[in-house]
Design a protein around this motif. Structure first.
Motif, PDB file in Angstrom:
ATOM      1  N   VAL A 221       0.782  -1.218   0.101  1.00 13.21           N
ATOM      2  CA  VAL A 221       0.119  -0.089   0.003  1.00 13.21           C
ATOM      3  C   VAL A 221       0.736   1.225   0.145  1.00 13.21           C
ATOM      4  O   VAL A 221       1.605   1.398   0.784  1.00 13.21           O
ATOM      5  N   ALA A 222       0.762   2.050  -0.928  1.00  8.70           N
ATOM      6  CA  ALA A 222       1.411   3.230  -1.184  1.00  8.70           C
ATOM      7  C   ALA A 222       1.028   4.200  -0.165  1.00  8.70           C
ATOM      8  O   ALA A 222      -0.327   4.426   0.164  1.00  8.70           O
ATOM      9  N   PRO A 223       1.654   5.274   0.540  1.00 11.35           N
ATOM     10  CA  PRO A 223       1.448   6.082   1.531  1.00 11.35           C
ATOM     11  C   PRO A 223       0.716   7.555   0.714  1.00 11.35           C
ATOM     12  O   PRO A 223       1.401   8.589   0.781  1.00 11.35           O
ATOM     13  N   THR A 224      -0.110   7.278  -0.259  1.00 11.94           N
ATOM     14  CA  THR A 224      -0.642   8.554  -0.901  1.00 11.94           C
ATOM     15  C   THR A 224      -1.963   9.020  -0.022  1.00 11.94           C
ATOM     16  O   THR A 224      -2.190   8.303   0.897  1.00 11.94           O
ATOM     17  N   LEU A 225      -2.212  10.173  -0.444  1.00 19.12           N
ATOM     18  CA  LEU A 225      -3.527  10.886   0.334  1.00 19.12           C
ATOM     19  C   LEU A 225      -4.576  10.238   0.424  1.00 19.12           C
ATOM     20  O   LEU A 225      -5.316  10.108   1.237  1.00 19.12           O
ATOM     21  N   GLU A 226      -4.843   9.434  -0.878  1.00 22.77           N
ATOM     22  CA  GLU A 226      -6.141   8.599  -0.997  1.00 22.77           C
ATOM     23  C   GLU A 226      -6.055   7.740   0.081  1.00 22.77           C
ATOM     24  O   GLU A 226      -7.055   7.482   0.508  1.00 22.77           O
ATOM     25  N   ASN A 227      -4.994   6.637   0.061  1.00 22.15           N
ATOM     26  CA  ASN A 227      -4.917   5.302   0.904  1.00 22.15           C
ATOM     27  C   ASN A 227      -4.874   5.876   2.165  1.00 22.15           C
ATOM     28  O   ASN A 227      -5.698   5.162   2.932  1.00 22.15           O
ATOM     29  N   VAL A 228      -4.556   7.008   2.422  1.00 17.00           N
ATOM     30  CA  VAL A 228      -4.702   7.411   3.964  1.00 17.00           C
ATOM     31  C   VAL A 228      -6.247   7.620   4.141  1.00 17.00           C
ATOM     32  O   VAL A 228      -6.550   7.437   5.341  1.00 17.00           O
ATOM     33  N   LYS A 229      -6.549   8.523   3.285  1.00 16.97           N
ATOM     34  CA  LYS A 229      -7.979   8.927   3.472  1.00 16.97           C
ATOM     35  C   LYS A 229      -9.013   7.659   3.453  1.00 16.97           C
ATOM     36  O   LYS A 229      -9.940   7.602   4.372  1.00 16.97           O
ATOM     37  N   ASP A 230      -8.958   6.745   2.780  1.00 18.15           N
ATOM     38  CA  ASP A 230      -9.649   5.477   2.664  1.00 18.15           C
ATOM     39  C   ASP A 230      -9.386   4.456   4.044  1.00 18.15           C
ATOM     40  O   ASP A 230     -10.117   3.645   4.353  1.00 18.15           O
ATOM     41  N   GLY A 231      -8.354   4.840   4.620  1.00 20.79           N
ATOM     42  CA  GLY A 231      -8.055   3.986   5.696  1.00 20.79           C
ATOM     43  C   GLY A 231      -7.155   2.712   5.257  1.00 20.79           C
ATOM     44  O   GLY A 231      -7.054   1.753   6.180  1.00 20.79           O
ATOM     45  N   LYS A 232      -6.785   2.589   3.953  1.00 25.57           N
ATOM     46  CA  LYS A 232      -6.142   1.352   3.430  1.00 25.57           C
ATOM     47  C   LYS A 232      -4.612   1.454   3.884  1.00 25.57           C
ATOM     48  O   LYS A 232      -4.109   0.512   4.475  1.00 25.57           O
ATOM     49  N   TYR A 233      -4.262   2.735   4.137  1.00 28.72           N
ATOM     50  CA  TYR A 233      -2.666   2.790   4.788  1.00 28.72           C
ATOM     51  C   TYR A 233      -2.873   3.014   6.117  1.00 28.72           C
ATOM     52  O   TYR A 233      -3.602   4.175   6.641  1.00 28.72           O
ATOM     53  N   LYS A 234      -2.362   2.015   7.005  1.00 26.24           N
ATOM     54  CA  LYS A 234      -2.774   2.103   8.407  1.00 26.24           C
ATOM     55  C   LYS A 234      -2.015   3.279   9.322  1.00 26.24           C
ATOM     56  O   LYS A 234      -2.388   3.543  10.479  1.00 26.24           O
ATOM     57  N   ILE A 235      -0.687   3.406   8.758  1.00 27.01           N
ATOM     58  CA  ILE A 235       0.222   4.292   9.620  1.00 27.01           C
ATOM     59  C   ILE A 235      -0.617   5.908   9.602  1.00 27.01           C
ATOM     60  O   ILE A 235       0.273   6.534   8.934  1.00 27.01           O
ATOM     61  N   ALA A 236      -1.388   6.145  10.158  1.00 24.27           N
ATOM     62  CA  ALA A 236      -1.934   7.408  10.243  1.00 24.27           C
ATOM     63  C   ALA A 236      -2.290   7.927  11.486  1.00 24.27           C
ATOM     64  O   ALA A 236      -2.452   7.254  12.456  1.00 24.27           O
ATOM     65  N   ARG A 237      -2.415   9.280  11.678  1.00 23.13           N
ATOM     66  CA  ARG A 237      -2.833   9.925  13.054  1.00 23.13           C
ATOM     67  C   ARG A 237      -3.431  11.208  12.668  1.00 23.13           C
ATOM     68  O   ARG A 237      -3.505  11.810  11.419  1.00 23.13           O
ATOM     69  N   GLY A 238      -4.014  11.611  13.906  1.00 24.71           N
ATOM     70  CA  GLY A 238      -4.621  12.945  13.751  1.00 24.71           C
ATOM     71  C   GLY A 238      -3.586  14.075  13.894  1.00 24.71           C
ATOM     72  O   GLY A 238      -2.677  13.668  14.792  1.00 24.71           O
ATOM     73  N   LEU A 239      -3.811  15.138  13.327  1.00 26.79           N
ATOM     74  CA  LEU A 239      -3.152  16.253  13.956  1.00 26.79           C
ATOM     75  C   LEU A 239      -3.948  17.220  14.702  1.00 26.79           C
ATOM     76  O   LEU A 239      -4.899  17.517  14.525  1.00 26.79           O
ATOM     77  N   PHE A 240      -3.243  17.573  15.904  1.00 29.25           N
ATOM     78  CA  PHE A 240      -4.104  18.218  16.756  1.00 29.25           C
ATOM     79  C   PHE A 240      -3.686  19.516  17.149  1.00 29.25           C
ATOM     80  O   PHE A 240      -2.295  19.761  17.194  1.00 29.25           O
ATOM     81  N   SER A 241      -4.476  20.784  17.457  1.00 35.55           N
ATOM     82  CA  SER A 241      -4.149  21.861  17.987  1.00 35.55           C
ATOM     83  C   SER A 241      -4.859  21.737  19.476  1.00 35.55           C
ATOM     84  O   SER A 241      -5.775  21.822  19.489  1.00 35.55           O
TER      85      SER A 241
END
Lengths: 276, 284
Positions: A221-241
Motif C-alpha cells: 500500500v503506497a502512502p498516498t493521500l487517497e490511501n490514508v483517507k480510505d484507511g487503506k494505509y494504516k500508519i496514520a494519525r490526527g493532527l491536533f492543536s
C-alpha cells in the motif's frame, strides 16, 4: 509527483485569481484585532500553521503569530504550562495529559506517516516484517532488499516526536529501534537528511513528501493521500492543536479559521486531509 | 569618596551574585538529580547504555561522545590556531597580519547554526563520500566543524598573549643571535603561556558546551562509537533531545545527571589548565 505539482500550481492560480474574494469572509474576524498568538509543538503542523499565519498577518499586520517546533511533547507541555497559546501535537494527548493540563483538543487533519528513502534507491516497497528488521538493526544491507550493496543508515526522531510515536506503534508494532539509529529533530530535518543520504531510510509526515525523497509502499500500500483517507494505509494519525481550556479571543479565531473553508483549503494544499 | 565606596560595594555585589549563581545552579541540579543519586542507581546511569525501551537510562555513550568530539575539536583547533596567531603576530607582513586579525575577529561573530548548516550541506556529504562508511554524520564531521567554531576565539587569545610579551625580551634574544623560530620557542611561547592556556580552556569549554553543531552533525545515535566515523551523541545534544520528555519520566530525571556531569567536566578541565598555567616557567 508532477501531477501533484501541477495540481498545486492550478490551485494557487485559482487562489490568486479571485477565489480569495469568495473566501475573504473567513479572514474577516481578524480585521479589527490586534495582539499575539504563540504556537509551538508538532513539526508536521508547521506548514499549515505558517500558511495560515501568513494570510492573517498580511491582512492585519497588528497581529503577531509566532510558530516554533520542538515536537508534540513540547507542544503539549508548553501549552499546559501556559507558555504558548496553542500547543500542536501529532498524536492524541494522553488522558493523563488532558486531565493534568485541562487541555481542549482540536483535531483538524489526518496525516499519514510514510517510510521514505533516497530517490535513487531502487527499493520502493517493503513488508512490515522487513521494516521491523531494518529498524531493529538485524537487516543491515540494502542488497538483501534488492538495492545496492550498501549499509542501511537508519534515521529516527527524538522523544518529543509524535511522528515517531505513531510510526513506532503502528509500523514497528512497538518493536526495537537499533541504538545505531541516527536522530534528527524535526520532520523537515528528516527530509533533508534522507534527501542527502543515498543509503538512508527514515519516516516523515505524508504532507512533507516531495521530489527530494521517495515514499516506500508498505505491504503493497503506497502512502498516498487517497490511501490514508480510505484507511487503506494504516500508519496514520490526527493532527491536533491543543489549548488549555476552551480557546479565547484571538486564539479562538485562529482555530476557527483553521476549520473554515479557507483553512481547510490550506490543509489540502499542504498535503493533509482535513477533518469535519 | 562616598561614591567610590558605593561603586566598590556594587562591584563586589556583582561579583558575589555571579559566583553565587554558579554555585546555586550546581546545587539546583544536584537536588533535582538526587532521587537518582540517592537511589544507588548512579553507577547504572553513569556506566550503562541508553535504552528507554528496556528501562536502561545510562549516559555513558553521551559522556564518551562529548569527550571524543571535544578532544578532536581541540586537537585540530589548537595547532591551527597557534600557527595562525604566530603568523598574525610574528611572521606576517604588517598589513596582511592586520587584515587576518580583522577576519578572525569577524569569524567569532558567526552564529553556530550557520556552521551547522554549512556542515550538513558540504561537510557531511564529503565525509560520507570520502570515507565510504556510514551516513557522514559522525564524530569527525562534528569535530571538524567544531574546531572551526572554536578556532577564532582561540586565535584572538593567542594573538593577545603573544602581543603582551615585552618587545625588549625579543630584542634581547635577537641580540644573542636567536633566529625568529628560536625566539618563538624560547621567548614568546613560554612568556605567553598563561594567556595561551586560557585560550585553550575557553576553546575546550566552548567545544564541550556547544549543542547545535553536535545535534546537527554528529548523528545523535545512542550506540557507543567504535571509530571516528561513527555517529555519537553528546551530553548537550542529549539534553536538547530529551528535554521535551515527560517531567515525571525517568528519562527526564537523568537530564540533571547529564547537566551535573557536564558541569563537573568543564570545571575539571578548567582546574587542570589552571594548574598547568600556575607551574613556574623553566627556561631551558
Amino acid at each position: 509527483m508532477k501531477m501533484k505539482r501541477t495540481c498545486i500550481s492550478i490551485l494557487l492560480l485559482w487562489f490568486a485569481c479571485g477565489a480569495a474574494a469568495a473566501w475573504a469572509g473567513d479572514l474577516d474576524p481578524f480585521r479589527d484585532e490586534s495582539g499575539a498568538i504563540k504556537i509551538s509543538g508538532g513539526t508536521a503542523h508547521i506548514p499549515v500553521m505558517k500558511a495560515a499565519a501568513d494570510l492573517i498577518m498580511q491582512l492585519n499586520p497588528k497581529i503577531q503569530i509566532s510558530i516554533a517546533g520542538g515536537g508534540s511533547g513540547v507542544g503539549i507541555k508548553q501549552v499546559g504550562e501556559g507558555l504558548v497559546d496553542i500547543g500542536n501535537s501529532g498524536r492524541k494527548p494522553t488522558d493523563e495529559e488532558i486531565q493534568k493540563y485541562g487541555l481542549v483538543l482540536h483535531q483538524w487533519a489526518i496525516d499519514g506517516v510514510a517510510v521514505v528513502v533516497h530517490p535513487q534507491n531502487p527499493v520502493k516497497a517493503l513488508t512490515s516484517e522487513q521494516l521491523k528488521a531494518i529498524y531493529a538493526g538485524t537487516m543491515t544491507n540494502w542488497k538483501a532488499l534488492g538495492g545496492p550493496d550498501k549499509a542501511i543508515n537508519i534515521y529516527t526522531r527524538d522523544e518529543a516526536s509524535g511522528t515517531r510515536e505513531v510510526f513506532w506503534e503502528k509500523a514497528l508494532a512497538k518493536g526495537e529501534i537499533s541504538p545505531k539509529a541516527l536522530f534528527v529533530a524535526s520532520n523537515g530535518a528528516m527530509k533533508t537528511a534522507v534527501a542527502q543520504d543515498p543509503n538512508a531510510i527514515g519516516y516523515v509526515s505524508v504532507g512533507h513528501i516531495d521530489d527530494s525523497v521517495a515514499a516506500v509502499a508498505l505491504d503493497g500500500v503506497a502512502p498516498t493521500l487517497e490511501n490514508v483517507k480510505d484507511g487503506k494505509y494504516k500508519i496514520a494519525r490526527g493532527l491536533f492543536s491543543n489549548t488549555k481550556g476552551a480557546p479565547q479571543g484571538l486564539t479562538k479565531k485562529f482555530i476557527d479559521f483553521i476549520f473554515s473553508s479557507q483553512g481547510r483549503a490550506l490543509i489540502v494544499e499542504q498535503g493533509f486531509i482535513p477533518v469535519k | 569618596m562616598r561614591s567610590e565606596r558605593c561603586m566598590q560595594s556594587a562591584l563586589a555585589a556583582a561579583a558575589w551574585i555571579s559566583a553565587a549563581a554558579a554555585v546555586l545552579i550546581f546545587l539546583f541540579m544536584a537536588v533535582l538529580g538526587w532521587p537518582l543519586l540517592g537511589n544507588g542507581d548512579l553507577m547504572q546511569v553513569l556506566c550503562g547504555p541508553w535504552s528507554p525501551m528496556h528501562h536502561q537510562y545510562g549516559i555513558r555513550p553521551m559522556i564518551l561522545g562529548t569527550l571524543c568530539i571535544a578532544s578532536l575539536a581541540l586537537a585540530l583547533a589548537v595547532p591551527v590556531s597557534l600557527g595562525c596567531a604566530v603568523f598574525i603576530q610574528v611572521t606576517a607582513p604588517k598589513g596582511l597580519g592586520r587584515a587576518l586579525h580583522h577576519l578572525v575577529r569577524l569569524m567569532t561573530g558567526i552564529p553556530t547554526v550557520v556552521y551547522g548548516f554549512v556542515g550538513i550541506f558540504l561537510l557531511v556529504p564529503l565525509v560520507r563520500n570520502l570515507s565510504g562508511h556510514g551516513a557522514g554524520l559522525s564524530i569527525l564531521s562534528a569535530g571538524l566543524m567544531l574546531s572551526l567554531l572554536i578556532a577564532p576565539t582561540m586565535i584572538l587569545f593567542f594573538v593577545q598573549g603573544l602581543a603582551a610579551v615585552p618587545q625588549s625580551h625579543r630584542q634581547a634574544a635577537c641580540a644573542l643571535g636567536a633566529t625568529p623560530v628560536q625566539q618563538l620557542i624560547y621567548v614568546l611561547l613560554p612568556q605567553a603561556r598563561r594567556t595561551l592556556l586560557a585560550g585553550v580552556v575557553l576553546g575546550l569549554g566552548r567545544a564541550m558546551g556547544d549543542t547545535l553543531i553536535a545535534l546537527m552533525l554528529a548523528g545523535n545515535s545512542v550506540a557507543t562509537p567504535q571509530s571516528i566515523l561513527d555517529p555519537t551523541r553528546t551530553l548537550t545534544a542529549h539534553i536538547a533531545l530529551i528535554i521535551a520528555a515527560d517531567f515525571e519520566s525517568p528519562e527526564f530525571r537523568t537530564l540533571f545527571i547529564c547537566a551535573l556531569i557536564l558541569y563537573l567536566m568543564t570545571t575539571l578541565a578548567v582546574a587542570v589548565m589552571r594548574r598547568l598555567a600556575a607551574k613556574p616557567v623553566e627556561i631551558p
